[in-house]
Scaffold this active site. Structure first.
Site: not given
Length: 276
Positions: A160, A82, A63
């Site tokens: 994705r 992240e 992803q």
């Protein structure tokens, strides 16, 4: 000064597990596996960051996440940088982050369709204590047998590219458009900045520190929140008791006391700097 103990939200995933991290109640063996536990902010709050745990029993999809500009163009409030702090890993566990060589968008599209994208990724072995900061645009996949804490910009937006034949939708056009498919270069950590305090990453969107047992008194600027994530041990923050498997949102100057065996993460926005 405030410290609020956040509530948890269990997210059931087909790739999740029934054995979790100490501090979490494990689901019944015949129940759906838990893949993620989110720490939810107080009602009405919409903080920039989100903290969650992941428990993987299978590989997660390949992803990518968009940056702020691309996410806003698609109608979302922000993109998604992240980071992952590895708590536990089975022998041979890996995370794919970046590609082995630069890949054009056309080649990435073909590889996503025929499945060869899996072999083009840079699968890195992981162990407890490893840390990765993954900027938006990084093609990645979290492998099986891993327990980790994820720090991310607070948006539920994932494209994705490949899902090993699982019957879930892919987002090839949007995902490939925002992918920066190239080898991953780890951000240099700032290292130790004080007794028991280490900066793991100073990313543009958030800073992640690791604290050992002791007393701390961070001061956050007005209007800025921080997140205290106890991994091991117990203690208090402004009189609010905490233990492993919990998370607190804090503001102002907060007095934190952590038992000698404690291991904690402290997270705050990337445009904030605390004194050493």
């Amino acid at each position: 000064m405030t410290a609020i103990l956040l509530t948890t939200k269990s997210v059931y995933k087909p790739w999740g597990r029934h054995d979790l991290w100490p501090g979490f109640a494990e689901p019944a063996p015949d129940s759906r596996p838990i893949g993620e536990i989110w720490f939810e902010s107080p009602a009405g709050a919409a903080p920039d960051l989100l903290i969650k745990y992941l428990f993987t029993n299978e590989k997660l999809s390949v992803q990518v996440h968009p940056d702020d500009a691309a996410a806003r163009a698609a109608g979302y409030p922000r993109g998604k940088d992240e980071a992952w702090f590895i708590l536990a890993a089975s022998p041979g566990a890996t995370i794919a982050i970046g590609t082995l060589a630069p890949i054009t968008q056309d080649a990435l599209h073909r590889a996503a369709l025929d499945g060869s994208i899996e072999q083009l990724l840079d699968w890195k072995p992981v162990k407890p204590g490893d840390f990765f900061y993954s900027p938006a645009g990084t093609v990645h996949a979290i492998g099986a047998g891993i327990t980790l804490v994820e720090v991310q910009q607070n948006v539920d937006l994932t494209y994705r590219l490949y899902d090993y034949g699982r019957p879930r939708a892919l987002h090839l056009a949007a995902g490939i458009a925002v992918s920066d498919a190239k080898p991953f270069i780890a951000q240099a950590a700032a290292g130790a900045v004080g007794r028991g305090r280490t900066i793991l990453a100073e990313g543009p969107k958030f800073v992640v520190e690791r604290w050992q047992g002791g007393d701390y008194a961070p001061t956050l600027p007005e209007g800025v929140s921080g997140w205290l994530v106890p991994l091991v041990g117990q203690g208090s923050a402004d009189g609010v008791a905490w233990g492993a498997g919990e998370c607190l949102m804090v503001a102002g100057q907060v007095k934190v006391t952590a038992s000698a065996d404690s291991d904690l993460l402290f997270v705050y926005p990337g445009d904030t700097r605390l004194p050493g």
